[in-house]
Write a protein that holds these residues in place. Sequence first.
Motif, PDB file in Angstrom:
ATOM      1  N   LEU A  90       0.820  -1.205   0.000  1.00  0.00           N
ATOM      2  CA  LEU A  90       0.000   0.000   0.000  1.00  0.00           C
ATOM      3  C   LEU A  90       0.861   1.265   0.000  1.00  0.00           C
ATOM      4  O   LEU A  90       0.518   2.259  -0.650  1.00  0.00           O
ATOM      5  N   GLU A  93       1.872   1.965  -3.327  1.00  0.00           N
ATOM      6  CA  GLU A  93       0.742   2.443  -4.119  1.00  0.00           C
ATOM      7  C   GLU A  93       0.332   3.866  -3.753  1.00  0.00           C
ATOM      8  O   GLU A  93      -0.641   4.391  -4.287  1.00  0.00           O
ATOM      9  N   THR A 159      -8.060  -1.343  -4.121  1.00  0.00           N
ATOM     10  CA  THR A 159      -6.678  -1.534  -4.566  1.00  0.00           C
ATOM     11  C   THR A 159      -6.181  -2.922  -4.193  1.00  0.00           C
ATOM     12  O   THR A 159      -5.541  -3.607  -4.999  1.00  0.00           O
ATOM     13  N   LYS A 163      -5.134  -5.608  -7.048  1.00  0.00           N
ATOM     14  CA  LYS A 163      -3.704  -5.612  -7.343  1.00  0.00           C
ATOM     15  C   LYS A 163      -2.833  -6.439  -6.409  1.00  0.00           C
ATOM     16  O   LYS A 163      -1.715  -6.797  -6.778  1.00  0.00           O
TER      17      LYS A 163
END
Length: 371
Positions: A90, A93, A159, A163
């Motif tokens: 994360l 990201e 997300t 992903k």
Amino acid sequence: MSQINQTLRKWNKPAFSEMQAIGLVEREFGLSVSEIKPLPSYDDQNFHLWVACSEGNEGGVEEYVLKITNCEESQNPGLVEVQTRVMMFLRAEGFPVATPRFTKKGEIMFIESIDVGSATQGYLVRLLTYLPGRTVATVPVSPPILYEVGQLAAKLDKTLAEKFHHPLIKHLHRDTFIWNLANVPLLEQYIPALNQSRDLEVVKRVIEQFKLIIVPKLSKFRPCINHGDLNDHNILLDTHSASPESPRYRVSGILDFSDMSYGYYVFEVAITIMYMMIESEDPLGVGGHVLAGFESIVPLTTEERDALFLLVSGRFAQSLVMAAHTILLHPENKEYLMITAKTGWKHLAKLFEMGQEGVEKIWFETAKRYT
């Protein structure tokens, strides 16, 4: 609960001294600790550390959180590792989350064993980057912040669903984890901790309706990985205004991924709504703003919207019952454990006093105004 089992449960929460914590950091990470402060926690143990900066920044300090995981979850290192890998993913990201500092051996965590009573217990230890900011619980939260929190919850789940891939992801299927919102019926074994008959009756009502209405619908909800604990102490805010007299806040940090598990999108928004109600001056109005933010990223289906009221009520029941139960095991931590209970019982009673139709009217009409 037998005396042996009760003693074992008391050992669940680590009890390292500050000197032991400093020793761990210096030995495993090669860092020199200049200051240490205990941080409040539910069943893990956390320390805020200040350490001398590495070469290239002479005279400066770096801040970390030393996180020592409770003994129950320490016995499942695959779970803790995948939670940590999620945090690292994360961060890459663009999400404002902490990341681990690697040990001198290049590991993201290690086991530290200490004597507890007449036995030896092992605890998983990580050193995480420190995220500055004020918690949502400490500031008056406006509708724009509630909307942003809702958006963040949806973006995080979406997300991860689209992903994140890892061989250890199977460990997030935590079918009997008491904090997974699907497991509200498991609260029945803990409700003897409630002494007040009025509170007990409200919780029994929540559990019965949850079993009757929610459990049969779970297969109709869209699955994803949930953070599972976006409470008002796990979301940090930062100011970004030039005027200190009238600060504006934005979300600057997400803490504590230890309750992460497979669940459903609607679980995340329900959990977030419940916790944003705790310190709010307008608790019933919170839901519409959080929902609007969430649905700007992940619109809920009709079945998911219909379940929202009981899911929020179910999370209140989980938080209140488990706090009462844990206080019996850790009375020394009562002040922290009672944070939700101070207003939570009142909010849960108000939800049922107004009823699902009345509460949904407020939530859905507020959310509709955003569109």
